[in-house]
Design an enzyme around this catalytic site. Structure first.
Site, PDB file in Angstrom:
ATOM      1  N   LYS A   1      -7.141  -6.494  -5.554  1.00 47.91           N
ATOM      2  CA  LYS A   1      -6.051  -5.703  -6.125  1.00 47.91           C
ATOM      3  C   LYS A   1      -4.766  -6.491  -5.858  1.00 47.91           C
ATOM      4  O   LYS A   1      -4.321  -6.615  -4.721  1.00 47.91           O
ATOM      5  CB  LYS A   1      -6.010  -4.319  -5.472  1.00 47.91           C
ATOM      6  CG  LYS A   1      -4.697  -3.546  -5.575  1.00 47.91           C
ATOM      7  CD  LYS A   1      -4.304  -3.207  -6.991  1.00 47.91           C
ATOM      8  CE  LYS A   1      -3.065  -2.288  -6.976  1.00 47.91           C
ATOM      9  NZ  LYS A   1      -1.879  -2.931  -6.379  1.00 47.91           N
TER      10      LYS A   1
ATOM     11  N   GLY B   1      -0.509  -4.203   5.648  1.00 50.65           N
ATOM     12  CA  GLY B   1       0.692  -3.523   5.176  1.00 50.65           C
ATOM     13  C   GLY B   1       1.137  -2.445   6.127  1.00 50.65           C
ATOM     14  O   GLY B   1       1.006  -2.577   7.349  1.00 50.65           O
ATOM     15  N   SER B   2       1.628  -1.363   5.583  1.00 51.65           N
ATOM     16  CA  SER B   2       2.239  -0.308   6.397  1.00 51.65           C
ATOM     17  C   SER B   2       1.194   0.602   7.030  1.00 51.65           C
ATOM     18  O   SER B   2       0.047   0.684   6.581  1.00 51.65           O
ATOM     19  CB  SER B   2       3.175   0.539   5.527  1.00 51.65           C
ATOM     20  OG  SER B   2       2.407   1.299   4.590  1.00 51.65           O
TER      21      SER B   2
ATOM     22  N   GLY C   1       0.219   3.228   4.412  1.00 48.35           N
ATOM     23  CA  GLY C   1      -0.710   2.717   3.412  1.00 48.35           C
ATOM     24  C   GLY C   1      -2.105   2.510   3.971  1.00 48.35           C
ATOM     25  O   GLY C   1      -3.108   2.861   3.338  1.00 48.35           O
ATOM     26  N   GLY C   2      -2.188   1.929   5.158  1.00 48.75           N
ATOM     27  CA  GLY C   2      -3.486   1.703   5.780  1.00 48.75           C
ATOM     28  C   GLY C   2      -4.228   2.993   6.046  1.00 48.75           C
ATOM     29  O   GLY C   2      -5.435   3.104   5.777  1.00 48.75           O
TER      30      GLY C   2
ATOM     31  N   GLU D   1      -4.685  -3.904   8.837  1.00 49.47           N
ATOM     32  CA  GLU D   1      -3.624  -4.296   9.762  1.00 49.47           C
ATOM     33  C   GLU D   1      -2.384  -3.523   9.339  1.00 49.47           C
ATOM     34  O   GLU D   1      -1.910  -3.666   8.212  1.00 49.47           O
ATOM     35  CB  GLU D   1      -3.371  -5.797   9.688  1.00 49.47           C
ATOM     36  CG  GLU D   1      -2.333  -6.262  10.686  1.00 49.47           C
ATOM     37  CD  GLU D   1      -1.615  -7.499  10.231  1.00 49.47           C
ATOM     38  OE1 GLU D   1      -0.360  -7.435  10.145  1.00 49.47           O
ATOM     39  OE2 GLU D   1      -2.273  -8.502   9.942  1.00 49.47           O
TER      40      GLU D   1
ATOM     41  N   CYS E   1       4.286  -9.682  10.391  1.00 50.00           N
ATOM     42  CA  CYS E   1       3.627  -8.629  11.169  1.00 50.00           C
ATOM     43  C   CYS E   1       3.740  -8.896  12.660  1.00 50.00           C
ATOM     44  O   CYS E   1       3.522  -7.991  13.473  1.00 50.00           O
ATOM     45  CB  CYS E   1       2.159  -8.497  10.757  1.00 50.00           C
ATOM     46  SG  CYS E   1       1.329 -10.077  10.558  1.00 50.00           S
TER      47      CYS E   1
ATOM     48  N   GLU F   1       7.911   0.761  13.768  1.00 44.22           N
ATOM     49  CA  GLU F   1       8.175  -0.575  13.248  1.00 44.22           C
ATOM     50  C   GLU F   1       9.254  -0.488  12.172  1.00 44.22           C
ATOM     51  O   GLU F   1       9.169   0.320  11.255  1.00 44.22           O
ATOM     52  CB  GLU F   1       6.913  -1.188  12.649  1.00 44.22           C
ATOM     53  CG  GLU F   1       7.150  -2.586  12.112  1.00 44.22           C
ATOM     54  CD  GLU F   1       5.962  -3.146  11.350  1.00 44.22           C
ATOM     55  OE1 GLU F   1       5.878  -4.370  11.222  1.00 44.22           O
ATOM     56  OE2 GLU F   1       5.134  -2.351  10.868  1.00 44.22           O
TER      57      GLU F   1
END
Length: 525
Positions: A182, A239-240, A243-244, A263, A300, A393
């Site tokens: 994606k 990502g965030s 989102g994860g 992650e 990250c 974060e």
């Protein structure tokens, strides 16, 4: 540069809406219309991947290694077109992207070497013991086999190394798994170019077309459908936290749950011990400032937290750090959305009564868009411990300096920290003996423990661990960087009492692959 979705290594005729990539530095649309993948594209991609898997999982390891190297060669053959498009879509400087290109092709070759050597399958042989009393032992042989089709989500901050042919794709293909990518909506043209290189490598290697697909979407619908599709066997995401977690929930709600390797963020604390501050306060301040502002803080492993005990040396460090931050020039952030989020979160945290501003950069390029001000804030250890919100974060050039009254309070700060990708100790060798309890606790909190270095910069090698306890990742047993990332996409199978000629080559008595195997508890060839 095609804007069509790639389905089973072929360009699919568009049927949905189109959208364009945006240059974050200018806010202008870039050349090329890209089309949202349809439900038919998604189904065809994963059905094709499942068919390809039945062949690809059993191919010769040397052919697989050659294929991975061919992808690297085809990417390099794209030349300046790839670098210039990636720079336009990300706002990253050409030199940074050239280095990232080297990392991308280098990790493909690293996995090729791993596959070619072959011992990664962890073959284990416990021969039969027919005379054993009171019960004989069967002949049992075990090795790792690939999971099946993997869905890879491209990351925003690495348009090459964590994208279409990045570490997730390379490790999945190395394990024997087809990949459906994606594309990240910020890197549409870059993704298309790299996708074309993978198609050429598949064609030259004579491998199944369903081995690779690349799908576009400007939102979340296509990604959700890919995770929920019954042919998908694993998912990777960088990502965030939000989102994860969304992807993890989708994967667990399926009729057959699947693993998601996510992650999701880290503030990567730097602990400044007294001896180090006493001897090199200014040097450490420059190191920390450089790491905080590098790449607009869009790593990250960006150090979003520094922790130290009150002292005159700490005051010297603070003065030098403030001066370095004030003078740091702005650089373009990856997208307007990331810039907006950083600006909002970094200002909101500074509105808290417990937070003070130490320094804010003033060298802002007014001619370009998405130019952030680097910010470093201050908080007492007592106030930091009082609320988890201070550990959020803030993706960008931001860091929070926590000041403890003494070593006991320093230990208390470490005690409340969540899981991290990295933790750094700035220390003199002779003072580490006095902080063994702190060290032991840090090991429980992180995936990589650094001494007298900065966390930004992740080496691609066998020993690298890029993954830590929740919420840094959702499964700290695995890494997303380095050759050990291959183990995310494999599972063990045992063969019991099989005739030698019917076994996989990795388990046959004469070891035709010449790999290391654990035979009767001894690693031998």
């Amino acid at each position: 540069m095609e804007g069509k979705n790639i389905v089973c290594s072929a360009y699919a005729e568009p049927s949905g809406e189109s959208f364009e990539a945006i240059n974050p530095a200018t806010g202008k649309e870039l050349e090329g219309a890209f089309f949202k993948a349809s439900s038919v594209d998604i189904t065809n991609a994963l059905n094709g991947a499942e068919i390809a898997f039945q062949t690809y999982k059993n191919i010769d390891k040397d052919l697989k290694a050659s294929f991975l190297r061919s992808i690297a060669d085809e990417i390099l053959s794209l030349g300046d077109e790839l670098i210039s498009r990636a720079a336009a879509e990300s706002g990253l400087p050409v030199a940074r992207l050239q280095g990232e290109l080297g990392r991308t092709t280098g990790q493909l070759r690293l996995f090729a070497d791993l596959v070619e050597e072959g011992s990664w399958v962890q073959a284990i042989i416990d021969p039969a013991l027919p005379e054993r009393k009171p019960m004989p032992r069967a002949d049992i042989r075990r090795m790792l086999v690939p999971l099946g089709p993997v869905v890879v989500f491209g990351a925003s901050n690495f348009p090459l190394a964590f994208s279409v042919a990045g570490g997730d794709t390379a490790s999945a293909l190395a394990a024997g798994c087809p990949v459906v990518v994606k594309a990240h909506p910020a890197h549409l043209g870059t993704s298309a170019l790299v996708g074309s290189a993978i198609i050429k490598a598949i064609d030259k290697s004579g491998l199944p077309k369903g081995l690779f697909s690349l799908l576009y979407d400007s939102g979340y619908e296509v990604g959700a459908a890919l995770v929920k599709h019954p042919k998908t066997k694993a998912v990777t995401f960088t990502g965030s936290f939000k989102g994860g977690n969304a992807l993890i929930r989708l994967a667990q709600e399926r009729e057959v749950p699947i693993p998601v390797f996510a992650e999701m963020g880290s503030i990567n604390p730097i602990i400044l011990l007294p001896g180090a501050l006493e001897n090199r306060a200014e040097e450490l301040a420059q190191k920390c400032a450089g790491s905080i502002t590098q790449g607009s803080g869009q790593f990250c492993t960006n150090p979003g937290l520094m922790i130290a005990v009150q002292s005159p040396a700490l005051e010297k460090f603070k003065s030098a750090l403030a001066a370095a931050i004030l003078a740091s020039p702005s650089s373009t952030m990856l997208t307007a959305g990331i810039f907006s989020n950083y600006s909002q979160l970094s200002k909101e945290i500074l509105d808290d009564n417990h937070i003070d501003l130490l320094a804010e950069s003033t060298v802002i390029n007014k001619e370009l868009e998405c130019q952030p001000a680097a910010r470093v804030a201050l908080i007492s250890a007592k106030d930091f411990i009082s609320s988890i919100k201070f550990q959020q974060e803030i993706f960008g050039p931001y860091s929070l300096l926590v000041t403890a009254k003494d070593a006991i309070e320093l230990q208390e700060v470490i005690g409340v920290l969540e899981g991290q990708l990295t933790a750094t100790l700035m220390a003199e060798p002779q003072e580490l003996e006095n902080y063994q309890e702190l060290l032991n606790e840090l090991i429980d909190k992180t995936g990589r423990l650094i001494l007298n270095g900065v966390p930004t910069g992740v080496e691609v090698c066998a020993a690298m661990q890029h993954g830590g306890p929740h919420p840094a990742t959702n499964d700290s047993r695995f890494t997303s960087v380095g050759s050990m990332a291959i183990y995310r996409f494999a599972r063990p199978v045992a063969w019991q009492d099989w005739e030698d000629e019917l076994l996989p080559d990795a388990l046959k008595a004469k070891n035709p692959l010449g790999i290391y195997r654990l035979v009767d508890q001894k690693w031998i060839k």
